[in-house]
Design a protein around this motif. Structure first.
Motif, PDB file in Angstrom:
ATOM      1  N   LYS A  34       1.060  -1.256   0.079  1.00 33.13           N
ATOM      2  CA  LYS A  34      -0.093  -0.060   0.157  1.00 33.13           C
ATOM      3  C   LYS A  34       0.721   1.443  -0.148  1.00 33.13           C
ATOM      4  CE  LYS A  34      -3.960  -1.956   0.797  1.00 33.13           C
ATOM      5  NZ  LYS A  34      -3.470  -3.592   1.102  1.00 33.13           N
ATOM      6  N   ASP A  61      -3.614  -2.533   6.648  1.00 32.69           N
ATOM      7  CA  ASP A  61      -2.671  -1.686   5.631  1.00 32.69           C
ATOM      8  C   ASP A  61      -3.455  -0.641   5.608  1.00 32.69           C
ATOM      9  OD1 ASP A  61      -1.197  -4.260   7.149  1.00 32.69           O
ATOM     10  OD2 ASP A  61      -1.616  -6.083   4.937  1.00 32.69           O
ATOM     11  N   ASN A  68      -9.796  -6.624  -2.281  1.00 29.08           N
ATOM     12  CA  ASN A  68     -10.470  -5.479  -3.289  1.00 29.08           C
ATOM     13  C   ASN A  68     -10.506  -4.807  -3.948  1.00 29.08           C
ATOM     14  OD1 ASN A  68     -12.480  -3.452  -1.519  1.00 29.08           O
ATOM     15  ND2 ASN A  68     -11.249  -2.496  -0.075  1.00 29.08           N
ATOM     16  N   THR A 120       2.664  -8.925  -0.980  1.00 30.11           N
ATOM     17  CA  THR A 120       2.213  -8.097  -0.360  1.00 30.11           C
ATOM     18  C   THR A 120       2.725  -7.006   1.060  1.00 30.11           C
ATOM     19  OG1 THR A 120       0.418  -9.156  -0.364  1.00 30.11           O
ATOM     20  CG2 THR A 120      -0.017  -8.189  -1.815  1.00 30.11           C
TER      21      THR A 120
HETATM   22  C1  LIG Z   1      -4.078  -4.707   0.976  1.00 27.92           C
HETATM   23  C2  LIG Z   1      -3.582  -6.130   1.091  1.00 27.92           C
HETATM   24  C3  LIG Z   1      -3.690  -6.877  -0.336  1.00 27.92           C
HETATM   25  C4  LIG Z   1      -4.877  -7.070  -0.780  1.00 27.92           C
HETATM   26  O1  LIG Z   1      -5.107  -6.129  -1.438  1.00 27.92           O
HETATM   27  P1  LIG Z   1      -6.507  -5.264  -2.689  1.00 27.92           P
HETATM   28  O2  LIG Z   1      -5.824  -4.128  -3.115  1.00 27.92           O
HETATM   29  O3  LIG Z   1      -7.185  -5.256  -1.479  1.00 27.92           O
HETATM   30  O4  LIG Z   1      -7.169  -6.534  -3.730  1.00 27.92           O
HETATM   31  C5  LIG Z   1      -3.327  -7.564  -0.050  1.00 27.92           C
HETATM   32  N1  LIG Z   1      -2.647  -8.104   1.135  1.00 27.92           N
HETATM   33  C6  LIG Z   1      -1.456  -7.258   1.532  1.00 27.92           C
HETATM   34  C7  LIG Z   1      -0.628  -7.637   2.753  1.00 27.92           C
HETATM   35  C8  LIG Z   1      -2.529  -6.205   1.852  1.00 27.92           C
HETATM   36  O5  LIG Z   1      -2.063  -5.109   3.078  1.00 27.92           O
END
Ligand SMILES: *Cc1c(COP(=O)(O)O)cnc(C)c1O
Length: 463
Positions: free
Chosen positions: A112, A143, A256, A409
């Motif tokens: 993010k 996050d 999302n 992520t």
């Molecule tokens: C927000 C998030 C996701 C999901 O991302 P989207 O854009 O909502 O699909 C996955 N992993 C982590 C660690 C996140 O913070």
């Protein structure tokens, strides 16, 4: 470049206006009227460029005349200077043809930061010029909120209120939201789940009197500028592995649908992406929808990958808009059905379009833990539970000559309990944030009640 709403009834806006607004006034999401194209040669030229240079080239056509080239370059430079890795989004190899794109080197250790740090700088530049003040309201499964608070803390013309589900975020996520001392940032712990948080934020945006009185601005994953920022690393990763001369595929741990939608935009711009694979945890509405079972909400079951514990996947509306041939009326009708009946069926034509671009898979809690354990044992790679969902889903796909890039992520230290349970090892926080557990916290508990939340915002905001 002009932006239109997925529901067809809101004013057409510029980039800057769409960024400041977040949610369109008809309840829809802003998307570019047309998608800028990058030629084979232009993509090839990205090879060897810094992340910042690539970001400038890729995003420039989307921002219109909002900023001069020099301003935009400076904004990008400031956005990524706080990252703990020179490459910003480095790739590591997991197996013969499987790579991990590490998106967790930003200040709050999740992907993010790529979008939020950029948005913070874009808001700062835009508000400094207009002299306006805004109130940012956001919902988070953990996050987004920490990334937003980190990006906006201490900024003059911005007050930030973040709603998170009480007791359902990890301790590191909570502390990242509750320990900043700046008085323009406010962490609100709501009695409910993430979908309740998201619904209250949407309610505030649909309450126009309140929205206009406080200058409400949204930075949730529905904000187009966030999607745009995320398009960049699809390009840099693909180019490092030989694009545009060679196609690549991506698997994206999804909640999302924001991150994977950025991959779809990259593909529409001309990046040769073969497969875009949606990876969900046990909260698998997207996997069910993409498997032809309709988009039907069920309750959220808390998981070890809490940032994906979502049943209403906001950005999926953007994909539906294209799948329904940009028919805003059709999308508005589906969203009405979702609100009244808790779900909708996707037409055959739209399913056809979606399945040409997206594949999907799901990982259970046990499979996620087992994947963390296996990767640690065989590669010494420590995955966060979200990234592990992606790696598991990618590893189940038929083998292919096309390289697969799974998006990592978050940093494993953001979810230490799940990682320790799987590996027996507690991942340490990077040195630069090692004092996180000693700082004191500031948080307000709130009921799942729109009027009470609006009153609190009115009382606390400085503007
Ligand atoms: C927000 C998030 C996701 C999901 O991302 P989207 O854009 O909502 O699909 C996955 N992993 C982590 C660690 C996140 O913070």
């Amino acid at each position: 470049m002009r932006y239109v709403s997925t529901r067809g009834q809101a004013p057409v806006l510029s980039f800057e206006e769409a960024m400041m607004t977040g949610l369109a006034r008809d309840g829809g999401l802003y998307v570019p009227e047309t998608i800028p194209q990058m030629t084979h040669a232009q993509i090839a030229e990205l090879a060897g460029a810094s992340y910042e240079e690539a970001a400038f080239t890729i995003m420039r056509p989307f921002i219109g005349d909002a900023f001069t080239d020099d301003e935009f370059r400076a904004i990008i430079a400031r956005a990524y200077q706080g990252f703990g890795h020179d490459a910003r989004a480095p790739l590591v190899q997991l197996g013969a043809n499987h790579y991990l794109l590490e998106l967790f080197h930003g200040p709050t250790l999740a992907f993010k930061d790529f979008a939020m740090q950029l948005i913070g700088q874009l808001f700062q530049a835009s508000l400094a010029r207009s002299g306006k003040k805004v109130t940012i309201a956001g919902a988070t499964s953990g996050d987004t909120g920490s990334a937003a608070i980190e990006a906006f803390r201490g900024l003059d013309n911005v007050d930030v209120f973040i709603l998170f589900p009480h007791g359902r975020v990890s301790e590191v996520q909570r502390r990242q939201m509750t320990t900043p001392v700046e008085d323009n940032v406010h962490a609100l712990a709501l009695d409910g789940d993430f979908d309740d948080c998201q619904a209250r934020v949407k309610d505030m945006f649909n309450h126009f009197e309140f929205r206009d009185a406080v200058g409400l601005a949204g930075v949730n994953s529905i904000n187009w500028a966030r999607v745009l920022a995320q398009v960049v690393y699809y390009f840099t990763a693909a180019v490092s592995l030989g694009a545009p001369h060679r196609a690549v595929s991506f698997t994206v741990p999804t909640g999302n649908f924001g991150d994977i939608f950025a991959g779809y935009i990259a593909k529409r711009m001309g990046l040769p992406i073969d497969q875009l694979v949606v990876a969900t945890n046990q909260n698998d509405i997207l996997h069910r929808a993409l498997s032809g079972q309709g988009y039907v909400t069920q309750g959220v079951t808390p998981s070890i990958s809490p940032s994906m514990d979502i049943q209403v996947s906001s950005n999926f509306e953007r994909a539906l808009f294209d799948a329904y041939d940009r028919d805003g009326g059709a999308v508005a009708q589906l969203m009405d059905e979702l609100k009244s009946d808790g779900g909708f069926q996707i037409s055959q034509g739209a399913m056809q379009v979606l399945s040409e671009t997206f594949a999907s898979g799901r990982a259970s809690e046990e499979e996620t833990s087992a994947t963390i354990a296996t990767q640690f044992k065989t590669n010494g790679e420590i995955l966060c539970p979200h990234s592990a969902v992606g790696v598991k889903v990618a590893s189940e796909l038929p083998t292919s000559a096309t390289p697969m890039i799974t998006l990592a992520t978050a940093h494993p230290a953001k979810f230490p309990d799940a990682v320790e349970a799987a590996t027996g090892t507690r991942p340490p926080l990077p040195n630069r944030m090692a004092d996180m557990y000693e700082r004191s916290e500031r948080v307000t508990r709130v009921a799942n009640d729109l009027t009470a939340i609006e009153a609190l915002i009115n009382e606390r905001r400085r503007a």
